[in-house]
Design an enzyme around this catalytic site. Structure first.
Site, PDB file in Angstrom:
ATOM      1  N   THR A  22      35.505  85.077  32.366  1.00 36.68           N
ATOM      2  CA  THR A  22      36.359  83.910  32.545  1.00 36.68           C
ATOM      3  C   THR A  22      37.689  84.155  31.817  1.00 36.68           C
ATOM      4  O   THR A  22      37.765  84.996  30.929  1.00 36.68           O
ATOM      5  CB  THR A  22      35.655  82.640  32.040  1.00 36.68           C
ATOM      6  OG1 THR A  22      35.309  82.818  30.665  1.00 36.68           O
ATOM      7  CG2 THR A  22      34.399  82.343  32.855  1.00 36.68           C
TER       8      THR A  22
ATOM      9  N   LEU B 266      37.140  87.792  23.505  1.00 37.90           N
ATOM     10  CA  LEU B 266      36.488  89.086  23.301  1.00 37.90           C
ATOM     11  C   LEU B 266      37.487  90.166  22.891  1.00 37.90           C
ATOM     12  O   LEU B 266      37.209  90.922  21.947  1.00 37.90           O
ATOM     13  CB  LEU B 266      35.697  89.500  24.544  1.00 37.90           C
ATOM     14  CG  LEU B 266      34.960  90.845  24.455  1.00 37.90           C
ATOM     15  CD1 LEU B 266      34.020  90.918  23.259  1.00 37.90           C
ATOM     16  CD2 LEU B 266      34.199  91.098  25.762  1.00 37.90           C
TER      17      LEU B 266
ATOM     18  N   THR C 223      40.097  82.807  29.472  1.00 35.60           N
ATOM     19  CA  THR C 223      40.337  82.848  28.025  1.00 35.60           C
ATOM     20  C   THR C 223      39.381  83.805  27.340  1.00 35.60           C
ATOM     21  O   THR C 223      39.757  84.525  26.408  1.00 35.60           O
ATOM     22  CB  THR C 223      40.225  81.434  27.413  1.00 35.60           C
ATOM     23  OG1 THR C 223      41.195  80.588  28.055  1.00 35.60           O
ATOM     24  CG2 THR C 223      40.481  81.444  25.922  1.00 35.60           C
ATOM     25  N   CYS C 224      38.148  83.847  27.811  1.00 42.75           N
ATOM     26  CA  CYS C 224      37.140  84.724  27.217  1.00 42.75           C
ATOM     27  C   CYS C 224      37.535  86.196  27.373  1.00 42.75           C
ATOM     28  O   CYS C 224      37.357  86.994  26.452  1.00 42.75           O
ATOM     29  CB  CYS C 224      35.775  84.467  27.857  1.00 42.75           C
ATOM     30  SG  CYS C 224      35.276  82.729  27.800  1.00 42.75           S
ATOM     31  N   SER C 225      38.061  86.540  28.542  1.00 38.33           N
ATOM     32  CA  SER C 225      38.412  87.934  28.836  1.00 38.33           C
ATOM     33  C   SER C 225      39.802  88.332  28.376  1.00 38.33           C
ATOM     34  O   SER C 225      40.056  89.503  28.129  1.00 38.33           O
ATOM     35  CB  SER C 225      38.315  88.192  30.346  1.00 38.33           C
ATOM     36  OG  SER C 225      36.978  88.130  30.771  1.00 38.33           O
TER      37      SER C 225
END
Length: 158
Positions: free
Chosen positions: A45, A53, A47-49
């Site tokens: 997703t 992370l 923001t996560c990517s």
């Protein structure tokens, strides 16, 4: 009610891929160790990517230099977590943990209802620091936020 500072992490099985799919209980992951665990609503997703992370990948050696292990968790299956880790160039030692059914997330009281987006129950965006399985710090993001669970913020506190 969600987990609080001073609480022991609940014992739940998670999965990861090493030589194959491996089931590992949280006691084995956290007992006798210092660990920063951060959770994302979903692998791949935005923001996560793009931020979450990658920040922990960039600062992985800084955490390790302080004797702290790093684990990423999402309510995804272990194959998705492995593929996401590969695309993000996750270093060996940064644990990519799958909470496929959301059991650990629910046990922590940190679930997020993302049904409106077709994603079902997910983990809220959070980061915690635990020593020997006991939560020493817990930082849960407000909906749509990305600040207190970042690698930079956590690194400044440990």
């Amino acid at each position: 009610m969600s987990i609080q500072v001073g609480d022991r992490l609940p014992e739940v099985n998670l999965q990861r891929i090493r030589e194959g799919v491996e089931t590992v209980d949280t006691n084995a992951l956290f007992d006798g160790r210092k660990v920063v665990l951060f959770a994302v609503p979903g692998a791949f997703t935005p923001t996560c990517s793009e931020k979450h992370l990658p920040g922990f990948v960039a600062h992985f050696d800084d955490f390790r230099g302080k004797g702290i292990e790093v684990a990423c968790m999402a309510v995804n299956d272990p194959f998705v977590m492995q593929a996401w880790g590969q695309t993000q160039h996750v270093p060996d030692g940064l644990m990519m943990l799958a909470d496929g059914n959301g059991d650990f997330t629910r046990a922590l009281g940190l679930e997020l209802d993302a049904s409106a987006y077709g994603m079902g129950t997910r983990a809220k965006r959070f980061a915690l620091y635990a020593e020997d399985g006991v939560v020493k710090q817990l930082h849960v993001e407000a909906p749509g936020e990305y600040r207190v669970s970042s690698a930079e913020h956590m690194l400044s506190l440990v």
